[in-house]
Design a protein around this motif. Structure first.
Motif, mmCIF file in Angstrom:
data_model
loop_
_atom_site.group_PDB
_atom_site.id
_atom_site.type_symbol
_atom_site.label_atom_id
_atom_site.label_comp_id
_atom_site.label_asym_id
_atom_site.label_seq_id
_atom_site.Cartn_x
_atom_site.Cartn_y
_atom_site.Cartn_z
ATOM 1 N N ARG A 35 0.805 -1.216 0.000
ATOM 2 C CA ARG A 35 0.000 0.000 0.000
ATOM 3 C C ARG A 35 0.843 1.274 0.000
ATOM 4 O O ARG A 35 0.328 2.370 -0.188
ATOM 5 C CB ARG A 35 -0.920 0.000 1.232
ATOM 6 N N ASP A 36 2.156 1.156 0.202
ATOM 7 C CA ASP A 36 3.007 2.326 0.348
ATOM 8 C C ASP A 36 3.792 2.600 -0.937
ATOM 9 O O ASP A 36 4.341 1.680 -1.553
ATOM 10 C CB ASP A 36 3.994 2.127 1.502
ATOM 11 N N PRO A 37 3.886 3.874 -1.352
ATOM 12 C CA PRO A 37 4.653 4.201 -2.562
ATOM 13 C C PRO A 37 6.149 3.988 -2.338
ATOM 14 O O PRO A 37 6.683 4.341 -1.282
ATOM 15 C CB PRO A 37 4.321 5.687 -2.783
ATOM 16 N N ASP A 38 6.822 3.393 -3.340
ATOM 17 C CA ASP A 38 8.260 3.176 -3.215
ATOM 18 C C ASP A 38 9.005 3.478 -4.509
ATOM 19 O O ASP A 38 10.175 3.109 -4.656
ATOM 20 C CB ASP A 38 8.550 1.740 -2.769
ATOM 21 N N GLY A 39 8.349 4.132 -5.455
ATOM 22 C CA GLY A 39 9.001 4.496 -6.710
ATOM 23 C C GLY A 39 8.334 5.705 -7.311
ATOM 24 O O GLY A 39 7.134 5.935 -7.107
ATOM 25 N N SER A 40 9.081 6.508 -8.071
ATOM 26 C CA SER A 40 8.506 7.734 -8.623
ATOM 27 C C SER A 40 9.086 8.044 -9.990
ATOM 28 O O SER A 40 10.118 7.491 -10.395
ATOM 29 C CB SER A 40 8.772 8.912 -7.674
ATOM 30 N N MET A 41 8.425 8.945 -10.688
ATOM 31 C CA MET A 41 8.876 9.488 -11.967
ATOM 32 C C MET A 41 8.486 10.957 -12.012
ATOM 33 O O MET A 41 7.611 11.395 -11.267
ATOM 34 C CB MET A 41 8.206 8.771 -13.151
ATOM 35 N N SER A 42 9.095 11.688 -12.929
ATOM 36 C CA SER A 42 8.635 13.047 -13.174
ATOM 37 C C SER A 42 7.254 12.977 -13.829
ATOM 38 O O SER A 42 6.863 11.934 -14.379
ATOM 39 C CB SER A 42 9.613 13.785 -14.086
ATOM 40 N N VAL A 43 6.527 14.081 -13.766
ATOM 41 C CA VAL A 43 5.191 14.100 -14.367
ATOM 42 C C VAL A 43 5.266 13.780 -15.862
ATOM 43 O O VAL A 43 4.467 13.016 -16.395
ATOM 44 C CB VAL A 43 4.511 15.466 -14.133
ATOM 45 N N THR A 44 6.249 14.354 -16.532
ATOM 46 C CA THR A 44 6.397 14.109 -17.976
ATOM 47 C C THR A 44 6.689 12.642 -18.255
ATOM 48 O O THR A 44 6.098 12.027 -19.156
ATOM 49 C CB THR A 44 7.518 14.985 -18.556
ATOM 50 N N ALA A 45 7.602 12.050 -17.480
ATOM 51 C CA ALA A 45 7.930 10.631 -17.676
ATOM 52 C C ALA A 45 6.731 9.750 -17.358
ATOM 53 O O ALA A 45 6.475 8.757 -18.054
ATOM 54 C CB ALA A 45 9.111 10.250 -16.798
ATOM 55 N N ALA A 46 5.979 10.123 -16.325
ATOM 56 C CA ALA A 46 4.796 9.340 -15.968
ATOM 57 C C ALA A 46 3.732 9.405 -17.052
ATOM 58 O O ALA A 46 2.929 8.478 -17.193
ATOM 59 C CB ALA A 46 4.216 9.851 -14.644
ATOM 60 N N ALA A 47 3.732 10.490 -17.816
ATOM 61 C CA ALA A 47 2.784 10.611 -18.928
ATOM 62 C C ALA A 47 3.244 9.816 -20.142
ATOM 63 O O ALA A 47 2.443 9.158 -20.820
ATOM 64 C CB ALA A 47 2.602 12.082 -19.292
ATOM 65 N N LEU A 48 4.568 9.865 -20.418
ATOM 66 C CA LEU A 48 5.080 9.262 -21.656
ATOM 67 C C LEU A 48 5.363 7.767 -21.536
ATOM 68 O O LEU A 48 5.242 7.035 -22.527
ATOM 69 C CB LEU A 48 6.356 9.984 -22.091
ATOM 70 N N PHE A 49 5.756 7.310 -20.353
ATOM 71 C CA PHE A 49 6.148 5.897 -20.221
ATOM 72 C C PHE A 49 5.012 4.930 -20.562
ATOM 73 O O PHE A 49 5.195 4.035 -21.388
ATOM 74 C CB PHE A 49 6.682 5.631 -18.817
ATOM 75 N N PRO A 50 3.812 5.049 -19.944
ATOM 76 C CA PRO A 50 2.742 4.106 -20.302
ATOM 77 C C PRO A 50 2.277 4.270 -21.751
ATOM 78 O O PRO A 50 1.898 3.288 -22.391
ATOM 79 C CB PRO A 50 1.622 4.438 -19.317
#
Length: 309
Positions: A33-48
């Motif tokens: 339930r706990d977050p353990d990884g992150s991306m920039s907003v731009t990367a989070a938009a482009l990766f998927p």
């Protein structure tokens, strides 16, 4: 095509539209339930979006080399992947919304199960909707099929209008986007407009394809990708069956048309299977191999004692 382009558009637009309400780094992975990884907003938009395009490109290449199995699996896999990615992206945006740091993102829980179940259901429904149907080979000659006494046979065919299907998909993307925006907590859409557009998309989808079956029980016409709703006419309800070449102008337009002469399901120019009911109305369906269907229907009508004209 609308689904192929619409999914990456949603994946990119959702986080970018909420950029002002998101931290510079957004949580994109959870350990339980706990977050353990992150991306920039731009990367989070482009990766998927990149993952989606790789899957779609993979099927596009596979269709060139192994067309039959690739087409059979493309619909279910793309439906599953599209729903899974857009659902995950919506959850990520919602979990990070109005948080100061990505470590403060909301925990993931039941929404993960809901997304996976929804994706699986989308894949199953797509498989049911895109199963290949059997079509009998064309048979020139008289519109009466000779059958031996007691012999049973069936005729199956189908037709679709890709432009109506594209319009239905485009129309569906608007309410889908509105729902994702609402679930993501970005805005409250005009739900009346959303419902109207969603219903319009469903109606367009139902009018965009048809599956026709002739058996000893008569004529069965199923509408839409799942063959429902359906219209059934027994041989005792029919006077005759014939083949006509129709244009959109003669049919009164594209899709499901009704007028004083009867009903027409017009999806493409050319031959149509036309049956005359005992109520004096015609029911016409633009479908492949219409002559063989008319021949079998006339044989079944003759067996009931009704004359064919």
């Amino acid at each position: 095509m609308a689904w192929t382009l619409g999914v990456p558009a949603l994946l990119i637009v959702l986080p970018l539209a909420a950029r002002d309400r998101l931290p510079a780094q957004v949580a994109t992975h959870w350990n339980g339930r706990d977050p353990d990884g992150s991306m920039s907003v731009t990367a989070a938009a482009l990766f998927p979006a990149g993952v989606w395009l790789l899957v779609a490109l993979g099927f596009a290449v596979a269709v060139r080399f192994r067309p039959d199995p690739a087409r059979q699996w493309a619909g279910p896999v793309l439906a599953f992947t599209g729903v899974l990615l857009t659902g995950a992206q919506t959850s990520i945006v919602r979990a990070n919304l109005d948080r100061a740091r990505w470590q403060d993102a909301a925990p993931m829980g039941i929404e993960v199960v809901v997304i996976v179940v929804a994706a699986g259901l989308a894949g199953v429904l797509s498989w049911l909707a895109t199963r290949p149907g059997a079509t009998a080979p064309a048979r020139p000659g008289t519109p009466v099929l000779e059958l031996r006494a007691g012999e049973r046979t069936a005729w199956l065919s189908q037709a679709a209008n890709p432009w109506l299907q594209l319009l239905a998909a485009v129309t569906a993307l608007i309410p889908m986007t509105a729902v994702l925006v609402a679930v993501g907590g970005l805005a409250e859409p005009d739900w009346v407009t959303v419902v109207i557009l969603a219903l319009s998309s469903v109606v367009l989808l139902l009018c965009s394809s048809v599956r026709v079956r002739v058996t000893d029980e008569g004529l069965h016409v199923g509408f839409g990708p799942f063959g429902w709703p359906a219209r059934k006419l027994s041989p005792a309800e029919l006077v005759s069956a014939r083949v006509e070449r129709l244009t959109a102008r003669a049919a009164g337009g594209w899709g499901y048309r009704a007028n004083h002469r009867g009903t027409t399901v017009f999806l493409r120019r050319g031959e149509c299977l036309v049956v005359r009911t005992k109520r004096g109305k015609d029911f016409a369906i633009s479908v492949d191999d219409a002559e063989r269907g008319a021949a079998l229907l006339n044989t079944l009508i003759a067996r009931t004692g009704s004359p064919t004209h």
